[in-house]
Scaffold this active site. Structure first.
Site, PDB file in Angstrom:
ATOM      1  N   GLU A  48      38.820  40.785  43.970  1.00 18.44           N
ATOM      2  CA  GLU A  48      38.984  39.755  43.160  1.00 18.44           C
ATOM      3  C   GLU A  48      37.760  38.887  42.832  1.00 18.44           C
ATOM      4  O   GLU A  48      36.634  39.039  43.590  1.00 18.44           O
ATOM      5  CB  GLU A  48      39.856  38.575  43.973  1.00 18.44           C
ATOM      6  CG  GLU A  48      41.436  38.791  44.161  1.00 18.44           C
ATOM      7  CD  GLU A  48      41.987  39.577  45.157  1.00 18.44           C
ATOM      8  OE1 GLU A  48      43.109  40.053  45.240  1.00 18.44           O
ATOM      9  OE2 GLU A  48      40.829  39.944  46.082  1.00 18.44           O
ATOM     10  N   THR A  49      37.875  38.194  41.652  1.00 16.69           N
ATOM     11  CA  THR A  49      36.919  37.265  41.170  1.00 16.69           C
ATOM     12  C   THR A  49      37.366  35.941  40.979  1.00 16.69           C
ATOM     13  O   THR A  49      38.555  35.575  40.526  1.00 16.69           O
ATOM     14  CB  THR A  49      36.166  37.520  39.872  1.00 16.69           C
ATOM     15  OG1 THR A  49      35.435  38.989  40.126  1.00 16.69           O
ATOM     16  CG2 THR A  49      35.017  36.753  39.202  1.00 16.69           C
TER      17      THR A  49
END
Length: 282
Positions: A48-49
């Site tokens: 994830e970002t």
């Protein structure tokens, strides 16, 4: 001309210098539309970002969205910790509130004498529900498991503390370490069931000290090294099962070569508290 925002990279919940779960962090995501956030997350390539935007007129409040390389997810614990550490390093330790698709998440950060930051976040109000036995058996079959492989103390259930996670507790250590699965088939079941987080598989003779494997093929990650939302969901699950303790240590990431440790506090009511740190990735 379109400018590229600064993309920070952190490893959260590391148990060793090589461990933890990498996350991308964009602290000033104003002006980024969904297409650009998705593209950035795919380019970063981590599970994830996180994209944070200050909430006007609300000091310390940030709107945070989370994207895997494949899709947006409602909540991500390790990227939340990474974002809170990045903000504390930039603005100073203290309290921040993240407005996420899963609800408001309160974060407390603390800096030691050497400037290392530790963060505790309190999850949204958890929910725990029974897992349909037909879905359970389909999932077990995809993992090469059968119902008798489950720990009889802990029935398979679904738990929510930001994302819905099916939780399986395995009775035998070797079965826990050796099971294998086909990522595309598990991902298809996850999408069908609305599991946007991970499939959480646990083992531990002592429920206060668990080892976890968190399967995340729906996010194009076979196994996640450290999963804050799953840790919170595990705490909620244990509380619903009558676990008498107030804290749990969860060790994760051994199977992907990134040892991680998450500390979970379980109050009598309300959100579950998950603690850990994050270090910059150069």
């Amino acid at each position: 001309m379109t400018t590229t925002p600064e993309i920070l990279r952190y490893s959260a919940f590391a148990a060793t210098p090589e461990g933890g779960n990498p996350a991308g962090v964009v602290l000033d995501a104003d002006g980024l539309d969904e297409t650009r956030m998705q593209r950035i997350a795919a380019e970063v390539g981590y599970a994830e970002t996180a994209f944070a935007t200050p909430v006007p007129g609300a000091p310390g409040h940030h709107r945070v969205r989370y994207w895997s390389p494949a899709a947006e997810v409602p909540f991500c614990g390790h990227a939340t910790v990474a974002t809170a550490v990045a903000l504390a390093e930039r603005d100073g330790a203290g309290t921040v509130v993240f407005e996420t698709a899963a609800g408001s998440i309160s974060m407390e950060s603390f800096a030691d004498a050497d400037g290392r930051v530790t963060v505790s976040f309190t999850s949204v109000e958890p929910q725990v529900r029974d897992l349909d036995v037909r879905v359970r058996d389909r999932l077990l079959d995809l993992l090469g498991l059968v119902p008798s492989d489950l720990d009889p103390r802990f029935p398979a259930r679904e738990s929510f503390a930001g994302n819905w996670h099916p939780i399986l507790v395995i009775a035998d250590r070797e079965v826990f370490h050796q099971f294998r699965f086909s990522p595309p088939e598990v991902a298809a079941l996850m999408r069908e069931q609305g599991w946007l987080g991970t499939v959480t598989v646990l083992y531990g003779e002592d429920p206060a000290d668990l080892e976890a494997r968190n399967l995340f093929p729906v996010g194009r990650i076979t196994e996640d090294p450290a999963t804050g939302s799953a840790a919170a969901s595990t705490g909620a699950y244990l509380r619903a099962q009558g676990f008498p303790g107030t804290s749990v240590r969860i060790r994760q990431g051994r199977h992907v070569g990134r040892p991680s440790e998450l500390l979970v506090a379980i109050p009598e009511t309300g959100g579950i508290v998950v603690s850990g740190g994050a270090t910059p990735i150069s």
